[in-house]
Write a protein that holds these residues in place. Structure first.
Motif, PDB file in Angstrom:
ATOM      1  N   MET A   1     -13.409  -1.198 -37.442  1.00 60.31           N
ATOM      2  CA  MET A   1     -13.807  -0.012 -38.160  1.00 60.31           C
ATOM      3  C   MET A   1     -13.051   0.068 -39.486  1.00 60.31           C
ATOM      4  O   MET A   1     -11.846  -0.121 -39.520  1.00 60.31           O
ATOM      5  CB  MET A   1     -13.494   1.217 -37.310  1.00 60.31           C
ATOM      6  CG  MET A   1     -13.725   2.512 -38.062  1.00 60.31           C
ATOM      7  SD  MET A   1     -13.393   3.995 -37.099  1.00 60.31           S
ATOM      8  CE  MET A   1     -11.639   4.117 -37.224  1.00 60.31           C
ATOM      9  N   ILE A   2     -13.765   0.282 -40.571  1.00 61.63           N
ATOM     10  CA  ILE A   2     -13.154   0.466 -41.888  1.00 61.63           C
ATOM     11  C   ILE A   2     -13.256   1.943 -42.242  1.00 61.63           C
ATOM     12  O   ILE A   2     -14.323   2.544 -42.142  1.00 61.63           O
ATOM     13  CB  ILE A   2     -13.840  -0.399 -42.958  1.00 61.63           C
ATOM     14  CG1 ILE A   2     -13.656  -1.883 -42.612  1.00 61.63           C
ATOM     15  CG2 ILE A   2     -13.280  -0.090 -44.346  1.00 61.63           C
ATOM     16  CD1 ILE A   2     -14.380  -2.844 -43.529  1.00 61.63           C
ATOM     17  N   ARG A   3     -12.120   2.524 -42.639  1.00 65.17           N
ATOM     18  CA  ARG A   3     -12.058   3.943 -42.957  1.00 65.17           C
ATOM     19  C   ARG A   3     -11.052   4.185 -44.078  1.00 65.17           C
ATOM     20  O   ARG A   3     -10.254   3.302 -44.414  1.00 65.17           O
ATOM     21  CB  ARG A   3     -11.654   4.740 -41.720  1.00 65.17           C
ATOM     22  CG  ARG A   3     -10.269   4.343 -41.209  1.00 65.17           C
ATOM     23  CD  ARG A   3      -9.765   5.279 -40.138  1.00 65.17           C
ATOM     24  NE  ARG A   3      -8.504   4.834 -39.571  1.00 65.17           N
ATOM     25  CZ  ARG A   3      -7.308   4.991 -40.127  1.00 65.17           C
ATOM     26  NH1 ARG A   3      -7.195   5.574 -41.310  1.00 65.17           N
ATOM     27  NH2 ARG A   3      -6.230   4.551 -39.522  1.00 65.17           N
ATOM     28  N   ALA A   4     -11.100   5.374 -44.641  1.00 58.94           N
ATOM     29  CA  ALA A   4     -10.114   5.755 -45.647  1.00 58.94           C
ATOM     30  C   ALA A   4      -8.756   5.917 -44.973  1.00 58.94           C
ATOM     31  O   ALA A   4      -8.649   6.478 -43.880  1.00 58.94           O
ATOM     32  CB  ALA A   4     -10.529   7.058 -46.321  1.00 58.94           C
ATOM     33  N   ALA A   5      -7.734   5.408 -45.624  1.00 56.50           N
ATOM     34  CA  ALA A   5      -6.378   5.537 -45.101  1.00 56.50           C
ATOM     35  C   ALA A   5      -5.878   6.964 -45.275  1.00 56.50           C
ATOM     36  O   ALA A   5      -6.295   7.677 -46.194  1.00 56.50           O
ATOM     37  CB  ALA A   5      -5.441   4.568 -45.825  1.00 56.50           C
ATOM     38  N   GLY A   6      -4.980   7.351 -44.416  1.00 51.44           N
ATOM     39  CA  GLY A   6      -4.260   8.609 -44.544  1.00 51.44           C
ATOM     40  C   GLY A   6      -2.786   8.310 -44.702  1.00 51.44           C
ATOM     41  O   GLY A   6      -2.349   7.162 -44.540  1.00 51.44           O
ATOM     42  N   SER A   7      -2.022   9.306 -45.027  1.00 52.51           N
ATOM     43  CA  SER A   7      -0.588   9.098 -45.234  1.00 52.51           C
ATOM     44  C   SER A   7       0.079   8.493 -44.005  1.00 52.51           C
ATOM     45  O   SER A   7       1.041   7.732 -44.119  1.00 52.51           O
ATOM     46  CB  SER A   7       0.096  10.403 -45.638  1.00 52.51           C
ATOM     47  OG  SER A   7      -0.107  11.390 -44.645  1.00 52.51           O
ATOM     48  N   GLU A   8      -0.458   8.800 -42.816  1.00 56.74           N
ATOM     49  CA  GLU A   8       0.111   8.256 -41.584  1.00 56.74           C
ATOM     50  C   GLU A   8      -0.057   6.739 -41.473  1.00 56.74           C
ATOM     51  O   GLU A   8       0.588   6.094 -40.661  1.00 56.74           O
ATOM     52  CB  GLU A   8      -0.514   8.940 -40.359  1.00 56.74           C
ATOM     53  CG  GLU A   8      -1.969   8.604 -40.101  1.00 56.74           C
ATOM     54  CD  GLU A   8      -2.970   9.386 -40.961  1.00 56.74           C
ATOM     55  OE1 GLU A   8      -4.187   9.163 -40.777  1.00 56.74           O
ATOM     56  OE2 GLU A   8      -2.569  10.208 -41.811  1.00 56.74           O
ATOM     57  N   ASP A   9      -0.926   6.140 -42.291  1.00 60.02           N
ATOM     58  CA  ASP A   9      -1.152   4.694 -42.281  1.00 60.02           C
ATOM     59  C   ASP A   9      -0.190   3.939 -43.195  1.00 60.02           C
ATOM     60  O   ASP A   9      -0.178   2.707 -43.187  1.00 60.02           O
ATOM     61  CB  ASP A   9      -2.589   4.383 -42.731  1.00 60.02           C
ATOM     62  CG  ASP A   9      -3.614   4.932 -41.774  1.00 60.02           C
ATOM     63  OD1 ASP A   9      -3.525   4.639 -40.564  1.00 60.02           O
ATOM     64  OD2 ASP A   9      -4.514   5.664 -42.237  1.00 60.02           O
ATOM     65  N   GLY A  10       0.583   4.658 -43.992  1.00 58.66           N
ATOM     66  CA  GLY A  10       1.408   4.030 -45.017  1.00 58.66           C
ATOM     67  C   GLY A  10       2.294   2.910 -44.511  1.00 58.66           C
ATOM     68  O   GLY A  10       2.280   1.802 -45.056  1.00 58.66           O
ATOM     69  N   GLU A  50      -7.939  -3.045 -32.279  1.00 59.92           N
ATOM     70  CA  GLU A  50      -7.296  -2.478 -31.087  1.00 59.92           C
ATOM     71  C   GLU A  50      -5.789  -2.406 -31.233  1.00 59.92           C
ATOM     72  O   GLU A  50      -5.146  -1.534 -30.650  1.00 59.92           O
ATOM     73  CB  GLU A  50      -7.670  -3.292 -29.853  1.00 59.92           C
ATOM     74  CG  GLU A  50      -9.126  -3.163 -29.464  1.00 59.92           C
ATOM     75  CD  GLU A  50      -9.478  -3.998 -28.262  1.00 59.92           C
ATOM     76  OE1 GLU A  50      -8.561  -4.544 -27.602  1.00 59.92           O
ATOM     77  OE2 GLU A  50     -10.679  -4.113 -27.978  1.00 59.92           O
ATOM     78  N   ASP A  51      -5.232  -3.318 -32.010  1.00 61.00           N
ATOM     79  CA  ASP A  51      -3.780  -3.357 -32.164  1.00 61.00           C
ATOM     80  C   ASP A  51      -3.315  -2.782 -33.500  1.00 61.00           C
ATOM     81  O   ASP A  51      -2.228  -3.089 -33.964  1.00 61.00           O
ATOM     82  CB  ASP A  51      -3.266  -4.782 -31.974  1.00 61.00           C
ATOM     83  CG  ASP A  51      -3.952  -5.785 -32.879  1.00 61.00           C
ATOM     84  OD1 ASP A  51      -4.981  -5.438 -33.491  1.00 61.00           O
ATOM     85  OD2 ASP A  51      -3.466  -6.927 -32.966  1.00 61.00           O
ATOM     86  N   ALA A  74      -4.638  -9.408 -41.999  1.00 57.60           N
ATOM     87  CA  ALA A  74      -3.614  -9.975 -41.120  1.00 57.60           C
ATOM     88  C   ALA A  74      -3.938 -11.432 -40.806  1.00 57.60           C
ATOM     89  O   ALA A  74      -5.115 -11.800 -40.658  1.00 57.60           O
ATOM     90  CB  ALA A  74      -3.521  -9.160 -39.831  1.00 57.60           C
ATOM     91  N   GLU A  75      -2.913 -12.236 -40.694  1.00 65.57           N
ATOM     92  CA  GLU A  75      -3.085 -13.671 -40.432  1.00 65.57           C
ATOM     93  C   GLU A  75      -4.008 -13.917 -39.235  1.00 65.57           C
ATOM     94  O   GLU A  75      -4.900 -14.757 -39.289  1.00 65.57           O
ATOM     95  CB  GLU A  75      -1.725 -14.316 -40.189  1.00 65.57           C
ATOM     96  CG  GLU A  75      -1.769 -15.807 -39.993  1.00 65.57           C
ATOM     97  CD  GLU A  75      -2.039 -16.586 -41.272  1.00 65.57           C
ATOM     98  OE1 GLU A  75      -2.715 -17.633 -41.186  1.00 65.57           O
ATOM     99  OE2 GLU A  75      -1.579 -16.157 -42.341  1.00 65.57           O
ATOM    100  N   SER A  76      -3.836 -13.149 -38.178  1.00 64.28           N
ATOM    101  CA  SER A  76      -4.633 -13.362 -36.963  1.00 64.28           C
ATOM    102  C   SER A  76      -6.091 -12.941 -37.121  1.00 64.28           C
ATOM    103  O   SER A  76      -6.928 -13.293 -36.278  1.00 64.28           O
ATOM    104  CB  SER A  76      -4.018 -12.583 -35.792  1.00 64.28           C
ATOM    105  OG  SER A  76      -4.023 -11.193 -36.077  1.00 64.28           O
ATOM    106  N   ALA A  77      -6.411 -12.203 -38.189  1.00 67.15           N
ATOM    107  CA  ALA A  77      -7.788 -11.746 -38.403  1.00 67.15           C
ATOM    108  C   ALA A  77      -8.492 -12.496 -39.528  1.00 67.15           C
ATOM    109  O   ALA A  77      -9.628 -12.171 -39.868  1.00 67.15           O
ATOM    110  CB  ALA A  77      -7.794 -10.245 -38.697  1.00 67.15           C
TER     111      ALA A  77
END
Length: 136
Positions: A1-10, A50-51, A74-77
């Motif tokens: 899922m692609i979404r807008a980031a929030g401050s909690e994602d920083g 998921e992670d 991410a390297e794994s993705a």
């Protein structure tokens, strides 16, 4: 899922930028992230798995063109199409704001990134980027 980031994602996004080698000592990634979220003409999109955060892209509309920064997967993705989906989401975000063109910068010698963007149809623009830091 692609979404807008929030401050909690920083923290997760900045850790991804570090892991992908996108940060430089002269750029404060925390400040870059915060400024993008605070601006009316910029954002950060994140791809969640998921992670947690698996990818991100920072986008800005300077009033003339759209710009892409900090595209990170991410390297794994990698090699899963996630980078393409993030770029498509960035383009959609810019199109929704009426941007006529998308631009980005790639550091010299980053052949893997140049190949990735060429495969998406981006082309060298025949310009030289100039700059300096604005410090008091």
């Amino acid at each position: 899922m692609i979404r807008a980031a929030g401050s909690e994602d920083g923290a997760a996004v900045i850790a991804l930028w570090h892991a992908c080698g996108l940060t430089r000592p002269w750029n404060d990634p925390v400040q870059d992230f915060d400024r993008a979220l605070a601006g009316a003409t910029s954002t950060v999109l994140v791809a969640e798995g998921e992670d947690g955060v698996r990818g991100s892209v920072m986008i800005g509309d300077d009033g003339h063109r759209g710009w892409v920064y900090y595209l990170a997967v991410a390297e794994s993705a990698r090699r899963t199409g996630l980078g393409r989906r993030l770029m498509a989401a960035a383009e959609d975000w810019l199109r929704a704001r009426g941007c006529p063109k998308i631009q980005l910068m790639v550091r010299e010698g980053n052949e893997a990134a140049l190949g990735f963007y060429a495969a998406l149809g981006l082309e060298p623009q025949g310009v030289v980027t100039l700059g300096r830091f604005l410090k008091d």
